[in-house]
Design an enzyme around this catalytic site. Structure first.
Site, PDB file in Angstrom:
ATOM      1  N   ARG A  73      38.667 -44.671  67.134  1.00  0.00           N
ATOM      2  CA  ARG A  73      39.502 -43.494  67.399  1.00  0.00           C
ATOM      3  C   ARG A  73      39.618 -43.190  68.890  1.00  0.00           C
ATOM      4  O   ARG A  73      40.115 -42.160  69.280  1.00  0.00           O
ATOM      5  CB  ARG A  73      38.972 -42.278  66.649  1.00  0.00           C
ATOM      6  N   HIS A 109      38.338 -54.869  61.703  1.00  0.00           N
ATOM      7  CA  HIS A 109      39.596 -54.109  61.671  1.00  0.00           C
ATOM      8  C   HIS A 109      39.769 -53.443  63.031  1.00  0.00           C
ATOM      9  O   HIS A 109      38.849 -52.833  63.539  1.00  0.00           O
ATOM     10  CB  HIS A 109      39.565 -53.067  60.548  1.00  0.00           C
ATOM     11  N   TYR A 125      42.743 -47.835  65.221  1.00  0.00           N
ATOM     12  CA  TYR A 125      43.967 -47.237  64.666  1.00  0.00           C
ATOM     13  C   TYR A 125      44.962 -46.812  65.748  1.00  0.00           C
ATOM     14  O   TYR A 125      46.125 -46.560  65.465  1.00  0.00           O
ATOM     15  CB  TYR A 125      43.613 -46.018  63.794  1.00  0.00           C
ATOM     16  N   HIS A 145      47.471 -53.551  62.064  1.00  0.00           N
ATOM     17  CA  HIS A 145      48.758 -53.144  61.492  1.00  0.00           C
ATOM     18  C   HIS A 145      49.829 -53.599  62.481  1.00  0.00           C
ATOM     19  O   HIS A 145      49.605 -53.543  63.696  1.00  0.00           O
ATOM     20  CB  HIS A 145      48.800 -51.636  61.289  1.00  0.00           C
ATOM     21  N   GLU A 196      48.442 -56.777  58.690  1.00  0.00           N
ATOM     22  CA  GLU A 196      48.237 -56.161  57.384  1.00  0.00           C
ATOM     23  C   GLU A 196      49.537 -55.567  56.844  1.00  0.00           C
ATOM     24  O   GLU A 196      50.303 -54.951  57.598  1.00  0.00           O
ATOM     25  CB  GLU A 196      47.174 -55.058  57.525  1.00  0.00           C
ATOM     26  N   ASP A 220      47.388 -55.615  51.575  1.00  0.00           N
ATOM     27  CA  ASP A 220      46.724 -54.404  51.104  1.00  0.00           C
ATOM     28  C   ASP A 220      47.457 -53.913  49.856  1.00  0.00           C
ATOM     29  O   ASP A 220      48.644 -53.574  49.919  1.00  0.00           O
ATOM     30  CB  ASP A 220      46.733 -53.340  52.215  1.00  0.00           C
ATOM     31  N   HIS A 265      48.794 -50.237  50.095  1.00  0.00           N
ATOM     32  CA  HIS A 265      49.923 -50.121  51.025  1.00  0.00           C
ATOM     33  C   HIS A 265      51.197 -50.729  50.438  1.00  0.00           C
ATOM     34  O   HIS A 265      52.270 -50.115  50.483  1.00  0.00           O
ATOM     35  CB  HIS A 265      49.606 -50.832  52.350  1.00  0.00           C
ATOM     36  N   HIS A 318      43.072 -56.492  51.006  1.00  0.00           N
ATOM     37  CA  HIS A 318      42.438 -55.186  50.946  1.00  0.00           C
ATOM     38  C   HIS A 318      42.701 -54.682  49.544  1.00  0.00           C
ATOM     39  O   HIS A 318      43.869 -54.519  49.152  1.00  0.00           O
ATOM     40  CB  HIS A 318      43.045 -54.230  51.987  1.00  0.00           C
ATOM     41  N   ASP A 377      50.284 -43.486  52.430  1.00  0.00           N
ATOM     42  CA  ASP A 377      49.047 -44.253  52.408  1.00  0.00           C
ATOM     43  C   ASP A 377      47.879 -43.340  51.998  1.00  0.00           C
ATOM     44  O   ASP A 377      47.445 -42.519  52.790  1.00  0.00           O
ATOM     45  CB  ASP A 377      48.840 -44.809  53.830  1.00  0.00           C
ATOM     46  N   HIS A 393      44.412 -44.062  49.880  1.00  0.00           N
ATOM     47  CA  HIS A 393      43.544 -44.923  49.060  1.00  0.00           C
ATOM     48  C   HIS A 393      42.718 -44.126  48.052  1.00  0.00           C
ATOM     49  O   HIS A 393      42.276 -43.036  48.341  1.00  0.00           O
ATOM     50  CB  HIS A 393      42.553 -45.686  49.947  1.00  0.00           C
ATOM     51  N   GLU A 407      38.486 -50.664  50.590  1.00  0.00           N
ATOM     52  CA  GLU A 407      38.539 -49.587  51.596  1.00  0.00           C
ATOM     53  C   GLU A 407      38.740 -48.278  50.857  1.00  0.00           C
ATOM     54  O   GLU A 407      39.596 -47.470  51.187  1.00  0.00           O
ATOM     55  CB  GLU A 407      39.706 -49.809  52.562  1.00  0.00           C
TER      56      GLU A 407
HETATM   57 ZN   LIG Z   1      43.876 -51.885  54.516  1.00  0.00          ZN
END
Ligand SMILES: [Zn+2]
Length: 282
Positions: free
Chosen positions: A30, A62, A65, A102, A144, A178, A181, A215, A228, A230, A260
């Site tokens: 982050r 990963h 973000y 991404h 992804e 994913d 997604h 994923h 999105d 999960h 995830e």
């Molecule tokens: Zn993912």
């Protein structure tokens, strides 16, 4: 898998769950800044990775973000590039197999907006530069599939085909599919027929040879919602059965799958989700 304590702790946590693969974050996800790895940590990680090789492999990282290689803001793009280069260098130092990212988001700004094609070209140009700068690294970058929230790219298979076609070293690029997604993006794979049609479409646009990882997440949101969110396997809009199609598909036998799904401090939820998934294997 959490790396709190030390990065190599992720392997112990993975063993506790009977994992055959793990995904970790190797830098602050982050924030832009990240300290260099110290040699002691690198050595410890590599030693542990080697010890666990027959049990847990491959290792997936990963990316942050914040990274957006489609940014038109010069400063933001530079920051994204530098952070991604740092991710790749650290993944290389740690002997990590895959770095997931991404594809990017077209920024909403009052300045001129770029088209999707311009964005794909920019992403590919940035990736080519990154691969050149990390020449010799064995880390493969996995793009992804996304839900396509807002101006997010990667919600259509042809987006990946366009980016990959512009990549110089195709041995260093792949796809992570994913489930949550792509379902939110509008890909329906909830019946065997639709499942097969989707993979035929994937194969004819991107090519199944680029598929490297999954994923495995259920989602709270409807098919095509482009949101999105999960959730636990079998408790969302995808439901249990479609995960069984994937897990029993011979073509994907050797590909790693990562959950995830929401989790607390202990591994209780992970245990539950992995148990559900394993119960589907015929
Ligand atoms: Zn993912």
């Amino acid at each position: 898998m959490s790396v709190s304590g030390s990065k190599s702790m992720a392997f112990e946590r993975g063993r506790e769950l009977g994992c055959e693969t793990i995904q970790v974050f190797i830098r602050n996800v982050r924030g832009w800044l990240s300290k260099p790895l110290d040699q002691k940590d690198i050595d410890e990680f590599l030693k542990t990775k080697e010890e666990f090789k027959r049990e847990i492999w491959p290792i997936i990282s990963h990316n942050s973000y914040l990274i957006n290689l489609a940014s038109i803001d010069k400063e933001k793009l530079e920051k994204s590039y530098t952070a991604m280069l740092d991710e790749l260098n650290k993944a290389t130092q740690l002997g990590i197999e895959y770095e997931i990212m991404h594809p990017g988001v077209i920024p909403i700004s009052d300045k001129k907006e770029i088209s999707k094609d311009e964005a794909f070209l920019q992403i590919a140009t940035q990736l080519n530069k990154l691969m050149e700068e990390t020449n010799g690294s064995k880390v493969k970058i996995l793009l992804e599939t996304t839900a396509g929230q807002g101006k997010g790219l990667g919600n259509k298979f042809h987006h990946f085909e366009t980016i990959i076609s512009k990549i110089n070293d195709k041995s260093r690029i792949g796809i992570c599919f994913d489930t949550a997604h792509s379902f939110a993006a509008g890909y329906d794979f909830t019946t065997k027929k639709k499942y097969n049609e989707m993979w035929d479409h994937f194969d004819s646009t991107i090519g199944l040879k680029y598929l490297c990882a999954f994923h495995l997440n259920d989602t709270e949101k409807e098919l095509g919602s482009r949101v999105d969110r999960h959730t636990h396997i079998g408790q969302g809009k995808i439901g249990k059965e479609p995960f069984g199609f994937l897990l029993n598909d011979e073509r994907f036998r050797d590909l790693p799958g990562i959950i995830e799904t929401p989790k607390g401090k202990d591994l209780k939820e992970d245990k539950m989700n992995l148990k559900t998934l394993r119960s589907l294997i015929k």
